[in-house]
Write a protein that holds these residues in place. Structure first.
Motif, PDB file in Angstrom:
ATOM      1  N   ALA A  99     110.045  66.736 -11.652  1.00 59.34           N
ATOM      2  CA  ALA A  99     109.320  67.884 -11.278  1.00 59.34           C
ATOM      3  C   ALA A  99     107.784  67.700 -11.231  1.00 59.34           C
ATOM      4  O   ALA A  99     106.896  67.570 -10.590  1.00 59.34           O
ATOM      5  CB  ALA A  99     109.254  69.017 -12.337  1.00 59.34           C
ATOM      6  N   ASP A 100     107.392  66.757 -12.330  1.00 56.14           N
ATOM      7  CA  ASP A 100     106.127  66.052 -12.277  1.00 56.14           C
ATOM      8  C   ASP A 100     105.654  65.067 -11.250  1.00 56.14           C
ATOM      9  O   ASP A 100     104.923  64.952 -10.556  1.00 56.14           O
ATOM     10  CB  ASP A 100     105.937  65.514 -13.762  1.00 56.14           C
ATOM     11  CG  ASP A 100     104.378  65.579 -14.050  1.00 56.14           C
ATOM     12  OD1 ASP A 100     103.920  66.548 -14.173  1.00 56.14           O
ATOM     13  OD2 ASP A 100     103.817  64.366 -14.536  1.00 56.14           O
ATOM     14  N   TRP A 103     105.213  66.878  -7.915  1.00 59.17           N
ATOM     15  CA  TRP A 103     104.080  67.607  -7.943  1.00 59.17           C
ATOM     16  C   TRP A 103     102.908  66.228  -7.778  1.00 59.17           C
ATOM     17  O   TRP A 103     102.011  66.682  -6.794  1.00 59.17           O
ATOM     18  CB  TRP A 103     103.635  67.951  -9.377  1.00 59.17           C
ATOM     19  CG  TRP A 103     102.187  68.437  -9.399  1.00 59.17           C
ATOM     20  CD1 TRP A 103     101.850  69.764  -8.838  1.00 59.17           C
ATOM     21  CD2 TRP A 103     100.930  68.077  -9.842  1.00 59.17           C
ATOM     22  NE1 TRP A 103     100.502  69.982  -9.247  1.00 59.17           N
ATOM     23  CE2 TRP A 103      99.781  68.709  -9.666  1.00 59.17           C
ATOM     24  CE3 TRP A 103     100.664  66.649 -10.356  1.00 59.17           C
ATOM     25  CZ2 TRP A 103      98.680  68.788 -10.049  1.00 59.17           C
ATOM     26  CZ3 TRP A 103      99.506  66.415 -10.786  1.00 59.17           C
ATOM     27  CH2 TRP A 103      98.315  67.328 -10.513  1.00 59.17           C
ATOM     28  N   GLN A 105     103.835  63.724  -5.803  1.00 59.89           N
ATOM     29  CA  GLN A 105     103.941  63.210  -4.654  1.00 59.89           C
ATOM     30  C   GLN A 105     103.051  64.485  -3.536  1.00 59.89           C
ATOM     31  O   GLN A 105     102.556  63.914  -2.711  1.00 59.89           O
ATOM     32  CB  GLN A 105     105.433  63.262  -3.905  1.00 59.89           C
ATOM     33  CG  GLN A 105     105.804  63.249  -2.592  1.00 59.89           C
ATOM     34  CD  GLN A 105     107.411  63.312  -2.543  1.00 59.89           C
ATOM     35  OE1 GLN A 105     107.881  63.971  -3.190  1.00 59.89           O
ATOM     36  NE2 GLN A 105     107.739  62.537  -1.631  1.00 59.89           N
ATOM     37  N   PHE A 106     103.241  65.686  -3.967  1.00 60.10           N
ATOM     38  CA  PHE A 106     102.440  66.512  -3.365  1.00 60.10           C
ATOM     39  C   PHE A 106     100.777  66.579  -3.368  1.00 60.10           C
ATOM     40  O   PHE A 106     100.258  66.613  -2.051  1.00 60.10           O
ATOM     41  CB  PHE A 106     102.756  68.010  -3.711  1.00 60.10           C
ATOM     42  CG  PHE A 106     104.060  68.442  -3.131  1.00 60.10           C
ATOM     43  CD1 PHE A 106     104.473  68.374  -1.767  1.00 60.10           C
ATOM     44  CD2 PHE A 106     104.849  69.179  -4.160  1.00 60.10           C
ATOM     45  CE1 PHE A 106     105.745  68.837  -1.422  1.00 60.10           C
ATOM     46  CE2 PHE A 106     106.209  69.668  -3.782  1.00 60.10           C
ATOM     47  CZ  PHE A 106     106.463  69.518  -2.304  1.00 60.10           C
ATOM     48  N   LEU A 107     100.518  65.986  -4.483  1.00 59.63           N
ATOM     49  CA  LEU A 107      99.136  65.758  -4.659  1.00 59.63           C
ATOM     50  C   LEU A 107      98.619  64.261  -3.716  1.00 59.63           C
ATOM     51  O   LEU A 107      97.779  64.529  -3.210  1.00 59.63           O
ATOM     52  CB  LEU A 107      98.904  65.213  -5.855  1.00 59.63           C
ATOM     53  CG  LEU A 107      97.277  64.922  -6.514  1.00 59.63           C
ATOM     54  CD1 LEU A 107      96.275  66.306  -6.279  1.00 59.63           C
ATOM     55  CD2 LEU A 107      97.227  64.581  -7.727  1.00 59.63           C
TER      56      LEU A 107
END
Length: 169
Positions: A99-100, A103, A105-107
């Motif tokens: 999950a981290d 996140w 990757q999206f950032l």
């Protein structure tokens, strides 16, 4: 460890924090080296100690995430529930780390940096790896909360690859 006693610190905790500060003061040359790197790959390494807390028998999850060869984040946190097995504890640690990493990757995408490969997750528990790859939900895995099964979805979408890393490494 010292942060667990913030709500009710005692003198022994103050002594431990002072010892930590003395260590940090004596090692100013130590640090994390960041290298210029052309690799846009995200790698996470997760681990857990099954029932490691002697008072609550909760496991402690820990993970590191690397962008190329650079360590960009890490976490060590006690799990919120008691795990029934080492596989469950490792799978939960893998889920939190995934999950981290997603996140991050999206950032990175928001910053215009796109990953060249799927996120590579490394885990030392073969049972957790099989649980992540096996789409069949059976009685031996039903005690693992359903919200952790998003790892399977990420593998199916091609966003995540899970591999085994021996404990000795």
């Amino acid at each position: 460890m010292a942060s667990q006693f913030l709500h009710q610190p005692r003198f022994i905790h103050l002594q431990a924090v002072k010892r930590i500060f003395r260590y940090l003061k004596g090692t100013p040359a130590h640090g994390l080296q960041l290298e210029k790197n052309i690799s846009n790959s995200l790698t996470l390494i997760s681990d857990s100690d099954w029932a490691g807390c002697t008072t609550t028998r909760r496991s402690t999850s820990r993970f590191c995430i690397f962008l190329g060869s650079n360590l960009i984040t890490w976490s060590i946190k006690k799990q919120s529930t008691v795990a029934h097995s080492s596989t469950e504890a490792e799978y939960r640690a893998l889920a939190v780390a995934t999950a981290d990493a997603i996140w991050i990757q999206f950032l990175l995408r928001d910053l215009g940096i796109y990953l060249s490969t799927p996120i590579l997750a490394k885990c030392d528990n073969i049972g957790a790896i099989h649980l992540a790859h096996n789409p069949v939900f059976h009685s031996r895995s039903k005690h693992v909360a359903l919200d952790y099964h998003f790892i399977r979805e990420k593998i199916a979408q091609g966003d995540l690859t899970v591999s085994h890393v021996p404990t000795a490494q």
